[in-house]
Scaffold this motif. Sequence first.
Motif, PDB file in Angstrom:
ATOM      1  N   GLY A 129    -102.161 -34.947   9.446  1.00 33.12           N
ATOM      2  CA  GLY A 129    -103.648 -35.453   9.423  1.00 33.12           C
ATOM      3  C   GLY A 129    -103.971 -34.715  10.114  1.00 33.12           C
ATOM      4  N   GLN A 149    -104.901 -33.687  12.388  1.00 34.16           N
ATOM      5  CA  GLN A 149    -104.813 -33.546  14.654  1.00 34.16           C
ATOM      6  C   GLN A 149    -105.795 -33.874  15.832  1.00 34.16           C
ATOM      7  N   ARG A 150    -106.452 -34.550  15.059  1.00 33.80           N
ATOM      8  CA  ARG A 150    -107.703 -34.816  15.968  1.00 33.80           C
ATOM      9  C   ARG A 150    -107.175 -36.245  16.760  1.00 33.80           C
ATOM     10  N   THR A 161    -102.176 -40.289  16.102  1.00 29.25           N
ATOM     11  CA  THR A 161    -101.680 -41.455  14.804  1.00 29.25           C
ATOM     12  C   THR A 161    -100.684 -40.786  14.167  1.00 29.25           C
ATOM     13  N   VAL A 199    -108.809 -52.370  11.384  1.00 30.60           N
ATOM     14  CA  VAL A 199    -107.956 -52.196  12.578  1.00 30.60           C
ATOM     15  C   VAL A 199    -107.095 -53.337  12.783  1.00 30.60           C
ATOM     16  N   ALA A 229    -101.220 -50.176  16.873  1.00 31.25           N
ATOM     17  CA  ALA A 229    -102.772 -50.050  16.578  1.00 31.25           C
ATOM     18  C   ALA A 229    -102.636 -49.261  15.215  1.00 31.25           C
ATOM     19  N   ASN A 233    -105.114 -48.486  11.767  1.00 34.59           N
ATOM     20  CA  ASN A 233    -106.392 -47.860  11.064  1.00 34.59           C
ATOM     21  C   ASN A 233    -105.760 -47.979   9.914  1.00 34.59           C
ATOM     22  N   PHE A 287    -116.251 -39.156  10.859  1.00 33.09           N
ATOM     23  CA  PHE A 287    -116.213 -38.066  11.075  1.00 33.09           C
ATOM     24  C   PHE A 287    -116.627 -37.426   9.718  1.00 33.09           C
ATOM     25  N   ARG A 312    -107.069 -43.649   4.863  1.00 31.26           N
ATOM     26  CA  ARG A 312    -105.451 -43.195   5.361  1.00 31.26           C
ATOM     27  C   ARG A 312    -104.840 -44.538   6.151  1.00 31.26           C
ATOM     28  N   HIS A 317    -101.183 -46.219  15.579  1.00 28.85           N
ATOM     29  CA  HIS A 317    -100.908 -45.429  17.264  1.00 28.85           C
ATOM     30  C   HIS A 317     -99.686 -46.235  17.965  1.00 28.85           C
ATOM     31  N   ARG A 327    -110.452 -56.118  13.761  1.00 26.99           N
ATOM     32  CA  ARG A 327    -112.012 -55.951  13.132  1.00 26.99           C
ATOM     33  C   ARG A 327    -111.868 -54.672  11.960  1.00 26.99           C
ATOM     34  N   PHE A 342    -119.291 -44.084  13.840  1.00 32.84           N
ATOM     35  CA  PHE A 342    -119.559 -44.531  15.460  1.00 32.84           C
ATOM     36  C   PHE A 342    -120.512 -43.449  15.231  1.00 32.84           C
ATOM     37  N   MET A 369    -111.482 -47.883  20.555  1.00 36.89           N
ATOM     38  CA  MET A 369    -110.232 -47.786  20.698  1.00 36.89           C
ATOM     39  C   MET A 369    -109.378 -48.298  21.519  1.00 36.89           C
TER      40      MET A 369
HETATM   41  C1  FMN Z   1    -107.242 -48.682  17.120  1.00 38.47           C
HETATM   42  C2  FMN Z   1    -107.886 -47.114  16.154  1.00 38.47           C
HETATM   43  C3  FMN Z   1    -108.815 -47.588  15.402  1.00 38.47           C
HETATM   44  C4  FMN Z   1    -109.649 -46.619  15.278  1.00 38.47           C
HETATM   45  N1  FMN Z   1    -110.592 -46.480  14.469  1.00 38.47           N
HETATM   46  C5  FMN Z   1    -112.641 -46.244  13.605  1.00 38.47           C
HETATM   47  C6  FMN Z   1    -113.253 -46.306  13.415  1.00 38.47           C
HETATM   48  O1  FMN Z   1    -113.638 -47.462  13.817  1.00 38.47           O
HETATM   49  N2  FMN Z   1    -113.950 -45.927  13.041  1.00 38.47           N
HETATM   50  C7  FMN Z   1    -113.379 -44.307  12.488  1.00 38.47           C
HETATM   51  O2  FMN Z   1    -114.169 -43.772  12.236  1.00 38.47           O
HETATM   52  N3  FMN Z   1    -112.281 -44.088  12.972  1.00 38.47           N
HETATM   53  C8  FMN Z   1    -111.164 -45.172  13.128  1.00 38.47           C
HETATM   54  N4  FMN Z   1    -109.757 -44.713  13.398  1.00 38.47           N
HETATM   55  C9  FMN Z   1    -109.562 -43.415  13.276  1.00 38.47           C
HETATM   56  C10 FMN Z   1    -109.529 -42.517  14.225  1.00 38.47           C
HETATM   57  O3  FMN Z   1    -111.078 -42.102  13.573  1.00 38.47           O
HETATM   58  C11 FMN Z   1    -108.824 -41.439  13.581  1.00 38.47           C
HETATM   59  O4  FMN Z   1    -107.388 -42.192  14.083  1.00 38.47           O
HETATM   60  C12 FMN Z   1    -108.650 -39.743  13.963  1.00 38.47           C
HETATM   61  O5  FMN Z   1    -109.580 -39.274  13.616  1.00 38.47           O
HETATM   62  C13 FMN Z   1    -107.666 -38.918  14.134  1.00 38.47           C
HETATM   63  O6  FMN Z   1    -107.165 -39.058  12.840  1.00 38.47           O
HETATM   64  P1  FMN Z   1    -105.671 -37.848  12.194  1.00 38.47           P
HETATM   65  O7  FMN Z   1    -104.486 -39.316  12.573  1.00 38.47           O
HETATM   66  O8  FMN Z   1    -106.688 -37.458  11.137  1.00 38.47           O
HETATM   67  O9  FMN Z   1    -105.861 -36.909  13.470  1.00 38.47           O
HETATM   68  C14 FMN Z   1    -109.818 -45.354  14.394  1.00 38.47           C
HETATM   69  C15 FMN Z   1    -107.850 -44.836  15.010  1.00 38.47           C
HETATM   70  C16 FMN Z   1    -107.451 -46.061  16.019  1.00 38.47           C
HETATM   71  C17 FMN Z   1    -106.426 -45.958  16.171  1.00 38.47           C
END
Ligand code: FMN
Length: 350
Positions: free
Chosen positions: A179, A181-182, A190, A206, A221, A223, A230, A237, A241, A263, A268, A278
Amino acid sequence: MILALGSFDGFHRGHQLLLQGARKRAAEKKTPWGVLTFSCHPQSVLQGHPYPLLFLEKERQLLAAYWGIPRFLVIPFDRALAELSPEGFLDYLDRRFSPTGLVVGENFRFGKGRGGTPEILRRLCDARHWSLDVIPSLYWQDRPISSSQIRESVRSGRLEEAAACLGHPFLVQGTVTRGDQRGRELGFPTANLALKPEKIVPDRGVYGACVWAEGAWWTGALNVGFNPTFDGIRGLRFEVHLLGASLDLYGKPLWVFPLRKVREELRFPDRGSLIRQMEKDVETIRRWKAQKDSYACFWETLHGLLTSPSEPLAGQPPFPDSPAAIPEGETSPGRDCLPRGVGRCGPENR
Ligand SMILES: Cc1cc2nc3c(=O)[nH]c(=O)nc-3n(C[C@H](O)[C@H](O)[C@H](O)COP(=O)(O)O)c2cc1C
Ligand SMILES: Nc1ncnc2c1ncn2[C@@H]1O[C@H](COP(=O)(O)OP(=O)(O)OP(=O)(O)O)[C@@H](O)[C@H]1O
């Protein structure tokens, strides 16, 4: 051999009655039984484009093993097969599999233009001295259980309803890709899964999940969404997690079982707010132990199948022999039904 026929996008509780019927008939005739189905799904060929499915082939194979289907026969569905008359289709079955009996649901249609009804099938089977079992539809809340209805439940995130009709939780198999890597910076790394476009997944949101990774079960968890917090353009996606895990999963296969929606995915105003949410999500999911525990038998049986997938499955009786109570919401007067949550792991069922 006795063959249960159909498209079988998974084996929902209605389908399970067919499997049960095929097994009983086979035992009576002292002959093997199996499922005859198609690949691709007939609708993909008839509609001329990939048809959205609950389960792709690898997933369907696992479920066939789970249900103890001793012979899982998959034949290519193409235009030539679709063009066969009902009689031509039975000739084809005779040549390839020499069955001595068929089992279908009352809504089964086959042959060119779906012209073959159970009545026509009865006539054709009688002429061949094959047995025919036509199984009445199993209902859930006043509607026949169908793969189409379960697809809708999954799409709209109604996973408990999907699981009640399937007899087990919905599942998604995929390989972990990179992904942005954030996640690890946020404190919630994740695993992103690459999924085929025809695979149906729950709508954005979620979810609490159970995950099989690296030979063990994890609470997850999940998503599903576009990470709107972002900037940047990204596709949908499907990222999970694993609670308490510290694993390098890139390139590894994962099995994800989404159980319940927490939810909607939200945008955010800043990272801090997302992280706080989270943390709450993870706490909520951790508390859903009962949800996970109600499928203890399922996890246990799958553990065995996923650890030694080449283990021979033939001969394992998949169903309890004694009639079980019909779960709430399901109506099918006068017929046996499998218990909710599935009970294959006890010695009486395997
Ligand atoms: C439990 C959980 C809830 C999340 N909820 C949101 C959300 O409401 N809004 C959002 O923009 N991203 C949400 N995310 C996604 C995160 O933004 C994402 O995991 C993060 O940007 C990392 O992305 P990457 O895997 O590409 O590094 C959620 C991720 C998880 C694991
Ligand atoms: N609720 C049910 N109860 C009993 N048998 C069923 C039920 N639904 C389907 N069957 C039977 O199971 C076999 C496989 O059917 P199929 O895969 O087309 O099921 P389906 O759930 O109706 O799918 P779809 O919704 O995609 O049409 C067929 O013989 C069909 O008649």
